[in-house]
Design a protein around this motif. Sequence first.
Motif, PDB file in Angstrom:
ATOM      1  N   ASN A  26       0.830  -1.206   0.000  1.00  0.00           N
ATOM      2  CA  ASN A  26       0.000   0.000   0.000  1.00  0.00           C
ATOM      3  C   ASN A  26       0.861   1.251   0.000  1.00  0.00           C
ATOM      4  OD1 ASN A  26      -2.225  -1.617   0.034  1.00  0.00           O
ATOM      5  ND2 ASN A  26      -2.785  -1.195   2.134  1.00  0.00           N
ATOM      6  N   THR A  27       1.970   1.228   0.729  1.00  0.00           N
ATOM      7  CA  THR A  27       2.865   2.389   0.789  1.00  0.00           C
ATOM      8  C   THR A  27       3.423   2.704  -0.597  1.00  0.00           C
ATOM      9  OG1 THR A  27       3.449   1.886   3.069  1.00  0.00           O
ATOM     10  CG2 THR A  27       4.957   3.311   1.858  1.00  0.00           C
ATOM     11  N   ILE A  28       3.886   1.679  -1.303  1.00  0.00           N
ATOM     12  CA  ILE A  28       4.425   1.889  -2.651  1.00  0.00           C
ATOM     13  C   ILE A  28       3.323   2.362  -3.599  1.00  0.00           C
ATOM     14  CG2 ILE A  28       5.424   0.721  -4.658  1.00  0.00           C
ATOM     15  CD1 ILE A  28       7.026  -0.995  -2.635  1.00  0.00           C
ATOM     16  N   MET A  29       2.112   1.810  -3.461  1.00  0.00           N
ATOM     17  CA  MET A  29       0.988   2.232  -4.296  1.00  0.00           C
ATOM     18  C   MET A  29       0.722   3.725  -4.109  1.00  0.00           C
ATOM     19  SD  MET A  29      -3.025   1.068  -4.098  1.00  0.00           S
ATOM     20  CE  MET A  29      -3.162   1.665  -2.408  1.00  0.00           C
ATOM     21  N   VAL A  30       0.648   4.168  -2.865  1.00  0.00           N
ATOM     22  CA  VAL A  30       0.362   5.574  -2.581  1.00  0.00           C
ATOM     23  C   VAL A  30       1.500   6.465  -3.069  1.00  0.00           C
ATOM     24  CG1 VAL A  30       0.028   7.254  -0.725  1.00  0.00           C
ATOM     25  CG2 VAL A  30      -1.243   5.113  -0.699  1.00  0.00           C
ATOM     26  N   GLU A  31       2.742   6.066  -2.826  1.00  0.00           N
ATOM     27  CA  GLU A  31       3.890   6.856  -3.294  1.00  0.00           C
ATOM     28  C   GLU A  31       3.888   6.979  -4.814  1.00  0.00           C
ATOM     29  OE1 GLU A  31       7.344   4.950  -1.662  1.00  0.00           O
ATOM     30  OE2 GLU A  31       6.911   5.642   0.378  1.00  0.00           O
ATOM     31  N   THR A  32       3.571   5.890  -5.504  1.00  0.00           N
ATOM     32  CA  THR A  32       3.522   5.902  -6.966  1.00  0.00           C
ATOM     33  C   THR A  32       2.421   6.823  -7.461  1.00  0.00           C
ATOM     34  OG1 THR A  32       4.377   3.645  -7.044  1.00  0.00           O
ATOM     35  CG2 THR A  32       3.246   4.451  -9.016  1.00  0.00           C
ATOM     36  N   LEU A  33       1.238   6.726  -6.866  1.00  0.00           N
ATOM     37  CA  LEU A  33       0.129   7.590  -7.281  1.00  0.00           C
ATOM     38  C   LEU A  33       0.404   9.055  -6.955  1.00  0.00           C
ATOM     39  CD1 LEU A  33      -2.858   5.297  -6.346  1.00  0.00           C
ATOM     40  CD2 LEU A  33      -2.090   5.919  -8.636  1.00  0.00           C
ATOM     41  N   ARG A  34       1.058   9.309  -5.845  1.00  0.00           N
ATOM     42  CA  ARG A  34       1.441  10.683  -5.493  1.00  0.00           C
ATOM     43  C   ARG A  34       2.383  11.251  -6.556  1.00  0.00           C
ATOM     44  NH1 ARG A  34       3.871   9.955  -0.758  1.00  0.00           N
ATOM     45  NH2 ARG A  34       1.917  10.097   0.376  1.00  0.00           N
ATOM     46  N   THR A  35       3.356  10.469  -6.970  1.00  0.00           N
ATOM     47  CA  THR A  35       4.301  10.913  -7.992  1.00  0.00           C
ATOM     48  C   THR A  35       3.587  11.183  -9.311  1.00  0.00           C
ATOM     49  OG1 THR A  35       6.114   9.700  -6.962  1.00  0.00           O
ATOM     50  CG2 THR A  35       6.372  10.263  -9.288  1.00  0.00           C
ATOM     51  N   ILE A  36       2.712  10.263  -9.710  1.00  0.00           N
ATOM     52  CA  ILE A  36       1.959  10.453 -10.957  1.00  0.00           C
ATOM     53  C   ILE A  36       1.116  11.719 -10.873  1.00  0.00           C
ATOM     54  CG2 ILE A  36       0.084   9.519 -12.376  1.00  0.00           C
ATOM     55  CD1 ILE A  36       1.220   6.703 -11.645  1.00  0.00           C
ATOM     56  N   SER A  37       0.398  11.877  -9.769  1.00  0.00           N
ATOM     57  CA  SER A  37      -0.490  13.028  -9.611  1.00  0.00           C
ATOM     58  C   SER A  37       0.282  14.345  -9.620  1.00  0.00           C
ATOM     59  CB  SER A  37      -1.289  12.894  -8.309  1.00  0.00           C
ATOM     60  OG  SER A  37      -2.096  14.017  -8.106  1.00  0.00           O
ATOM     61  N   HIS A  38       1.354  14.398  -8.864  1.00  0.00           N
ATOM     62  CA  HIS A  38       2.092  15.659  -8.736  1.00  0.00           C
ATOM     63  C   HIS A  38       3.026  15.932  -9.904  1.00  0.00           C
ATOM     64  CE1 HIS A  38       1.287  15.367  -4.179  1.00  0.00           C
ATOM     65  NE2 HIS A  38       0.382  16.118  -4.752  1.00  0.00           N
TER      66      HIS A  38
END
Length: 127
Positions: A3-15
């Motif tokens: 879940n941590t990697i999923m959120v970090e990946t989505l944060r990077t994509i979003s930002h």
Amino acid sequence: MTNTIMVETLRTISHDVLKGQKLGFVGTDACKMAMVEIAYQLKEYAEYFIGAQNCEIADGWPYRSIFERIGAADLEPQEIACIIVQEFENYCQVHAHEGLYTQSAIDLSHMDAIRDALNSFVLSAQH
């Protein structure tokens, strides 16, 4: 993927890629992913979350029929989410051997209200 990697990946994509915008949807073609815990983590990075609450059939999503319906049309994320759920249901009505399947699309803009309701329920149950 944790879940941590999923959120970090989505944060990077979003930002970094979408310059602060959200993805229209995140879909999980895997068993038991449509949990409130997962949806809550996605709320900052996507408008909708699509997934199964139970085990999916081994075939997974019917991508061909999904892409045929979506095509090059200019659809809103909610419309795409509905198409995915509808096509999954259409496919499973024919191919799910036990006739058991789940698939849902969740509007992530409501996750804070769901969190508050769950917190309220837990607090009231403690008394």
